[in-house]
Design a protein around this motif. Sequence first.
Motif, PDB file in Angstrom:
ATOM      1  N   ASP A 121      29.454  39.088  34.317  1.00  0.00           N
ATOM      2  CA  ASP A 121      29.980  40.918  34.951  1.00  0.00           C
ATOM      3  C   ASP A 121      30.877  41.009  35.733  1.00  0.00           C
ATOM      4  O   ASP A 121      30.555  40.075  36.894  1.00  0.00           O
ATOM      5  N   GLU A 136      32.724  42.519  37.142  1.00  0.00           N
ATOM      6  CA  GLU A 136      33.010  43.287  38.813  1.00  0.00           C
ATOM      7  C   GLU A 136      32.161  42.879  39.708  1.00  0.00           C
ATOM      8  O   GLU A 136      32.313  43.057  41.070  1.00  0.00           O
ATOM      9  N   SER A 137      30.912  42.664  39.318  1.00  0.00           N
ATOM     10  CA  SER A 137      29.495  42.200  40.300  1.00  0.00           C
ATOM     11  C   SER A 137      29.889  40.539  40.960  1.00  0.00           C
ATOM     12  O   SER A 137      29.830  40.204  41.763  1.00  0.00           O
TER      13      SER A 137
END
Length: 286
Positions: A145, A147-148
Motif C-alpha cells: 500500500d 500511500e499508507s
Amino acid sequence: MFNGKGTKKLLTKILLCLFFVLVVIILPFVIEKIILSEAIFPFNVSVTFPKDVWFGFMGSYLGAIGTIVLGYIAFYQNKKYKELSDQSEKRFWELQEEIKELTKKSVSLIDLNSKIEASKYHPIFSNLQHNFWNAKGENLVEFFDIESDAFQISFCKEGSNEHLDSLEEIFEQYYTFVYTLKNDGEKTIYNFNCIDIKINGRNIEEGIWIYQSCDIKPGEIVRCVCATKFDLLKKISSGEIESLSFIYQMKNVLGECFNMAAELHFIPIEENHINVFDQISPVFKE
C-alpha cells in the motif's frame, strides 16, 4: 424503635436511676424509721437521738455512699480506660502494619504506572512474516500500500554520481529483498533507519550503502527494503549468502534514541524458493 443494644442501654439507665432513688433518698428514711421505732426488731429498745446527732449520721452516711459510688465510678472508668487503651494500642499497631502494606502497594503502583507511562513512548514492533523478493515497479501496487505503508530503504549504489528519487526507481533498477514489521506501540516512531548491514556476519565491501529513514505511525506497517545491484535471491539459492544482519536506530516523540537488530537466516528449498528464519530483537534504549 430500639434495637437490642439500645434497649439494653435504656434498661441499664433506668435501673441506675432506681438504685440512686432507693439508696440516696429512700434508704436513709427507712433506717431512721428502724432506729427510732421501738417495735421493730432488733431495735425494740427506746433509742432517742438529738437532731444534730441524726443529721451528723446522715451526713456521714451520705458521704460514705458518695465515696463508694465515686470509688466504683473511678474503678469502672479506669478499667474502661485500660481496655480502651489496650484496644487503641492494638489498633495502632494494626494501622501501622496496614500503612506499611499500603505504602508497599503505593510504591509498586507508582513503579507500575511509571513503566506503563514509559511504555507509551517505547517503540514496539511485531514481525508480520511477509517477505518479498525482487518486486518490480509494476508489482508495487499489488504487493504494497504505497500511500499508507512506510518504507525504510537501504540500497548499495555503485557510483557516487548515482541518484535515485523515487521508490519505483529503486525497485526497478535494483534487486530487492523486503521484510515487514508493524508499529504496535501507542506513539509514532521517528527516523527509523538502518545504520549497518552485514552479509554472513561480515560488512559488505563493494559499493556505497545509502540509508533512507522513515516515520512509522501507531499501527502502521513498515517495509524494510534491502536493495543491491547483485541478485540476492540467486546468491542465497546457490548457498553463497546464508544470512543478513540489520542494525536499526530510531527515536520516540520525546527524542530518546533506541536501537534494534534483525537477524535473517536463509535455507534454500528449491530454485527461487527460500525459507526465511528471522529473529527481531527487542527494542532497547541507548
